[in-house]
Design a protein around this motif. Structure first.
Motif, PDB file in Angstrom:
ATOM      1  N   CYS A 275      97.339  16.151  85.138  1.00 39.76           N
ATOM      2  CA  CYS A 275      98.141  15.382  86.103  1.00 39.76           C
ATOM      3  C   CYS A 275      99.360  14.755  85.426  1.00 39.76           C
ATOM      4  O   CYS A 275     100.452  14.710  86.007  1.00 39.76           O
ATOM      5  CB  CYS A 275      97.275  14.307  86.758  1.00 39.76           C
ATOM      6  SG  CYS A 275      96.065  14.934  87.945  1.00 39.76           S
ATOM      7  N   LYS A 276      99.161  14.288  84.200  1.00 38.91           N
ATOM      8  CA  LYS A 276     100.287  13.700  83.479  1.00 38.91           C
ATOM      9  C   LYS A 276     101.337  14.759  83.163  1.00 38.91           C
ATOM     10  O   LYS A 276     102.548  14.500  83.276  1.00 38.91           O
ATOM     11  CB  LYS A 276      99.773  13.058  82.187  1.00 38.91           C
ATOM     12  CG  LYS A 276     100.822  12.248  81.447  1.00 38.91           C
ATOM     13  CD  LYS A 276     100.209  11.551  80.247  1.00 38.91           C
ATOM     14  CE  LYS A 276     101.243  10.705  79.531  1.00 38.91           C
ATOM     15  NZ  LYS A 276     100.657  10.014  78.339  1.00 38.91           N
ATOM     16  N   ILE A 277     100.891  15.956  82.787  1.00 36.10           N
ATOM     17  CA  ILE A 277     101.840  17.037  82.508  1.00 36.10           C
ATOM     18  C   ILE A 277     102.595  17.428  83.777  1.00 36.10           C
ATOM     19  O   ILE A 277     103.819  17.623  83.757  1.00 36.10           O
ATOM     20  CB  ILE A 277     101.095  18.241  81.919  1.00 36.10           C
ATOM     21  CG1 ILE A 277     100.516  17.882  80.549  1.00 36.10           C
ATOM     22  CG2 ILE A 277     102.017  19.444  81.797  1.00 36.10           C
ATOM     23  CD1 ILE A 277      99.635  18.964  79.958  1.00 36.10           C
ATOM     24  N   ARG A 278     101.880  17.534  84.898  1.00 39.63           N
ATOM     25  CA  ARG A 278     102.551  17.887  86.163  1.00 39.63           C
ATOM     26  C   ARG A 278     103.524  16.794  86.582  1.00 39.63           C
ATOM     27  O   ARG A 278     104.585  17.083  87.163  1.00 39.63           O
ATOM     28  CB  ARG A 278     101.509  18.118  87.249  1.00 39.63           C
ATOM     29  CG  ARG A 278     100.610  19.327  87.009  1.00 39.63           C
ATOM     30  CD  ARG A 278      99.793  19.653  88.240  1.00 39.63           C
ATOM     31  NE  ARG A 278      98.750  20.619  87.927  1.00 39.63           N
ATOM     32  CZ  ARG A 278      97.481  20.335  87.797  1.00 39.63           C
ATOM     33  NH1 ARG A 278      97.070  19.084  87.975  1.00 39.63           N
ATOM     34  NH2 ARG A 278      96.596  21.268  87.513  1.00 39.63           N
ATOM     35  N   ARG A 279     103.170  15.543  86.299  1.00 38.92           N
ATOM     36  CA  ARG A 279     104.083  14.450  86.643  1.00 38.92           C
ATOM     37  C   ARG A 279     105.392  14.564  85.863  1.00 38.92           C
ATOM     38  O   ARG A 279     106.478  14.335  86.418  1.00 38.92           O
ATOM     39  CB  ARG A 279     103.385  13.119  86.360  1.00 38.92           C
ATOM     40  CG  ARG A 279     103.992  11.938  87.081  1.00 38.92           C
ATOM     41  CD  ARG A 279     103.181  10.682  86.859  1.00 38.92           C
ATOM     42  NE  ARG A 279     101.831  10.809  87.378  1.00 38.92           N
ATOM     43  CZ  ARG A 279     100.736  10.731  86.637  1.00 38.92           C
ATOM     44  NH1 ARG A 279     100.839  10.551  85.337  1.00 38.92           N
ATOM     45  NH2 ARG A 279      99.552  10.842  87.189  1.00 38.92           N
ATOM     46  N   GLU A 280     105.293  14.922  84.599  1.00 39.00           N
ATOM     47  CA  GLU A 280     106.502  15.117  83.805  1.00 39.00           C
ATOM     48  C   GLU A 280     107.289  16.338  84.285  1.00 39.00           C
ATOM     49  O   GLU A 280     108.520  16.336  84.277  1.00 39.00           O
ATOM     50  CB  GLU A 280     106.136  15.274  82.323  1.00 39.00           C
ATOM     51  CG  GLU A 280     105.494  14.046  81.708  1.00 39.00           C
ATOM     52  CD  GLU A 280     106.410  12.850  81.739  1.00 39.00           C
ATOM     53  OE1 GLU A 280     107.639  13.052  81.641  1.00 39.00           O
ATOM     54  OE2 GLU A 280     105.921  11.716  81.878  1.00 39.00           O
ATOM     55  N   ARG A 281     106.576  17.376  84.701  1.00 37.78           N
ATOM     56  CA  ARG A 281     107.264  18.550  85.257  1.00 37.78           C
ATOM     57  C   ARG A 281     108.007  18.200  86.541  1.00 37.78           C
ATOM     58  O   ARG A 281     109.110  18.698  86.794  1.00 37.78           O
ATOM     59  CB  ARG A 281     106.248  19.665  85.523  1.00 37.78           C
ATOM     60  CG  ARG A 281     105.718  20.352  84.268  1.00 37.78           C
ATOM     61  CD  ARG A 281     104.721  21.449  84.661  1.00 37.78           C
ATOM     62  NE  ARG A 281     104.199  22.150  83.507  1.00 37.78           N
ATOM     63  CZ  ARG A 281     104.763  23.200  82.931  1.00 37.78           C
ATOM     64  NH1 ARG A 281     105.904  23.684  83.410  1.00 37.78           N
ATOM     65  NH2 ARG A 281     104.208  23.789  81.886  1.00 37.78           N
ATOM     66  N   ILE A 282     107.402  17.358  87.356  1.00 36.66           N
ATOM     67  CA  ILE A 282     108.049  16.944  88.608  1.00 36.66           C
ATOM     68  C   ILE A 282     109.318  16.143  88.304  1.00 36.66           C
ATOM     69  O   ILE A 282     110.364  16.339  88.946  1.00 36.66           O
ATOM     70  CB  ILE A 282     107.058  16.125  89.459  1.00 36.66           C
ATOM     71  CG1 ILE A 282     105.911  17.015  89.955  1.00 36.66           C
ATOM     72  CG2 ILE A 282     107.771  15.488  90.646  1.00 36.66           C
ATOM     73  CD1 ILE A 282     104.799  16.258  90.643  1.00 36.66           C
ATOM     74  N   LYS A 283     109.227  15.247  87.319  1.00 36.76           N
ATOM     75  CA  LYS A 283     110.424  14.483  86.947  1.00 36.76           C
ATOM     76  C   LYS A 283     111.534  15.407  86.453  1.00 36.76           C
ATOM     77  O   LYS A 283     112.711  15.247  86.824  1.00 36.76           O
ATOM     78  CB  LYS A 283     110.063  13.468  85.856  1.00 36.76           C
ATOM     79  CG  LYS A 283     109.165  12.334  86.334  1.00 36.76           C
ATOM     80  CD  LYS A 283     108.880  11.375  85.190  1.00 36.76           C
ATOM     81  CE  LYS A 283     107.968  10.236  85.643  1.00 36.76           C
ATOM     82  NZ  LYS A 283     107.663   9.307  84.519  1.00 36.76           N
ATOM     83  N   ALA A 284     111.165  16.367  85.598  1.00 32.37           N
ATOM     84  CA  ALA A 284     112.173  17.300  85.092  1.00 32.37           C
ATOM     85  C   ALA A 284     112.750  18.157  86.206  1.00 32.37           C
ATOM     86  O   ALA A 284     113.963  18.439  86.229  1.00 32.37           O
ATOM     87  CB  ALA A 284     111.544  18.184  84.004  1.00 32.37           C
ATOM     88  N   ALA A 285     111.920  18.560  87.174  1.00 30.43           N
ATOM     89  CA  ALA A 285     112.418  19.375  88.291  1.00 30.43           C
ATOM     90  C   ALA A 285     113.381  18.574  89.157  1.00 30.43           C
ATOM     91  O   ALA A 285     114.409  19.101  89.603  1.00 30.43           O
ATOM     92  CB  ALA A 285     111.239  19.878  89.116  1.00 30.43           C
TER      93      ALA A 285
END
Length: 532
Positions: free
Chosen positions: A440-450
């Protein structure tokens, strides 16, 4: 006069039994020529009419009777294939109650038989893996699971009527029925079974089975126990027999080794134990957990509070007894023993009241030690011999002693509540929870980058270029194998980043994207937005 169709001869004769026409010259059978039409109007001969529920005039059994007969044969066939011959009548009764005595035919009925087999065994506390049932029925596991849920809801099985999956029974059943252990001595198999049960319940205590399928963990523990006892068993062979995915078993095996490494950190040499050498140190770690589980929890003593002693008064009273104790080189000792610690043999001198007043030079201490050795040389030699003997016996004890006792209560099945109360020397977070939080933390960072990439394209002048994503979190969690699975990566962007960008552009909430159900979200919001 008709002629033979084979030799054109005219010598034909008719068989009285069959009514067939034959040629007497060549013996050829002639075509049938005795067809009689029954369509002679209303007065012609009446034929046989076949209705639903009957089988015509040539069979005395009705359709329902044949259907019930075929259904019972199917039930007996599948129960024998699964080794559940003793449960056949109970399974038939359950299916009869569900279908109201109609039973059935076809693929759905076979899936119903498998679901009832699973429920009957689960009710009896002898859980049967769904993968094994699905393999015997040649059906899909998910289809079988849906049917099991429907059976449970129909029978309204709740609480004690439908106990939890018995993972200990699964381990014992696997080691008893697997052909991988056929060449192993039965005494060693019984010993490995107890060790496996102990490790399995420790794994449950350490939450290795939480949120996971049970059978891959069973396979991982059996492979580790076999490796400890120097029995060669391949994880691929055992996984194939249990009908589980090999990669999942390898993952559980890796988590099991990591957990044992964490438990081993309390040992004096625990820092030197890694995943590479944990198998060699596993007997000591298991012995530590066994002894720890057998130890009783330390309870607070209540006798001091009940008698209400004042410890300060007790100590002061002891110190006030001048004739009873005195300070010496070894601290506070009784006057009876002070003669061994006196200087120059003067045992009758007045005891020293304050330890700070005792000032002895190094030379004096050296003389005292030499005099003590001269006076007690025999005692020191005897003590040295006893120490060497004790060390020698202790060395032989650790070298020759069997590391597995099997006396722990965890070597046998215990209820979950009692298992969680046991102390095995380690407390860790559930790996499934930790991995889920990390993802979930990795996906959260991916969402921020997107979002930053989208903002950089849609509003290039107002894009905040100073804001950065948490450095290294995406790269540090991606191993080489996981990077290969990501496929083609262009400028650090892979297929998952593109899916997240697509979902953000379709106004999907971040909380839903963090869960990682991309196929569902794409179906609801992208490919079929009208359903959402």
């Amino acid at each position: 006069m008709s002629s033979c169709t084979n030799c054109s001869g005219t010598s034909l004769f008719r068989d009285d039994d069959t009514g067939g026409l034959f040629c007497s010259s060549c013996g050829a059978v002639q075509p049938f020529d005795q067809y009689e039409s029954f369509f002679n109007g209303i007065n012609g001969p009446q034929g046989t009419f076949v209705h639903i529920g009957t089988s015509g005039s040539g069979n005395i059994y009705s359709y329902k009777e044949r259907k019930l007969f075929a259904a019972r044969n199917s039930i007996e066939e599948f129960t024998n294939r699964l080794g559940l011959s003793s449960k056949t009548m109970e399974i038939k009764t359950m299916i009869s109650d569900i279908t109201e005595g109609e039973f059935g035919q076809g693929n759905w009925f076979q899936v119903l038989i498998g679901a009832c087999c699973y429920v009957v065994m689960r009710k009896g506390g002898r859980s049967l893996p769904m993968a094994e049932i699905a393999n015997a029925l040649d059906c899909d596991v998910y289809e079988l699971g849906k049917m099991i849920v429907r059976v449970i809801d129909f029978l309204d099985l709740r609480g004690n009527e439908f106990p939890e999956f018995d993972i200990v029974y699964s381990l014992e059943r696997t080691i008893n029925s697997s052909c991988c252990f056929d060449d192993v001595d039965r005494s060693l198999v019984d010993k490995m079974k107890k060790q496996g049960v102990f490790l399995l319940q420790c794994a449950v205590k350490l939450f290795l089975s939480t949120g996971r399928r049970p059978l891959p963990l069973v396979v991982a523990i059996l492979v580790l126990v076999a490796e400890i006892n120097q029995v060669e068993i391949l994880i691929e062979d055992l996984a194939k027999e249990v009908h589980v995915v090999v990669s999942t078993c390898r993952t559980r095996y890796k988590e099991l080794l990591e957990t044992l490494v964490n438990v081993a950190q309390v040992l004096p040499w625990g820092k030197d134990i890694t995943k590479k050498n944990i198998v060699k140190n596993a007997p000591i770690v298991i012995q530590y957990m066994e002894k720890k589980s057998m130890s009783k929890p330390v309870e607070k003593r209540k006798d001091v509070d009940q008698t209400r002693f004042d410890l300060e008064d007790v100590v002061a009273e002891c110190l006030a007894q001048e004739n009873g104790y005195e300070y010496g080189v070894e601290g506070l000792v009784s006057q009876k023993d002070s003669q061994y610690l006196s200087l120059q043999g003067n045992a009758d001198r007045e005891g020293i009241r304050d330890v700070d007043m005792l000032q002895i030079s190094p030379e004096c201490l050296s003389l005292m030690y030499e005099k003590f050795l001269n006076d007690n040389r025999g005692a020191m030699l005897s003590r040295s011999a006893n120490v060497q003997k004790r060390r020698r016996v202790e060395f032989d004890f650790h070298e020759c002693r069997e590391w597995w006792d099997g006396e722990s209560e965890l070597s046998r099945k215990v209820i979950l509540r009692k298992l969680l109360e046991k102390d095995i020397g380690a407390e860790i977070m559930p790996p499934s929870f930790v991995n889920g939080q990390l993802k979930c933390k990795i996906r959260r960072e991916r969402i921020k980058a997107a979002r930053k990439r989208i903002k950089r394209i849609t509003h290039p002048l107002h894009a905040d270029l100073d804001e950065t994503v948490t450095p290294g979190i995406l790269d540090s969690t991606c191993t080489e194998k996981r990077k290969k699975r990501r496929g083609v990566v262009v400028d650090g962007i892979d297929w998952e980043d593109l899916i997240i960008e697509t979902l953000i552009l379709h106004q999907v909430k971040e909380e839903e994207i963090e869960k990682g159900h991309y196929n569902t979200l794409l179906g609801l919001h992208v490919f079929n937005p009208g359903v959402a």
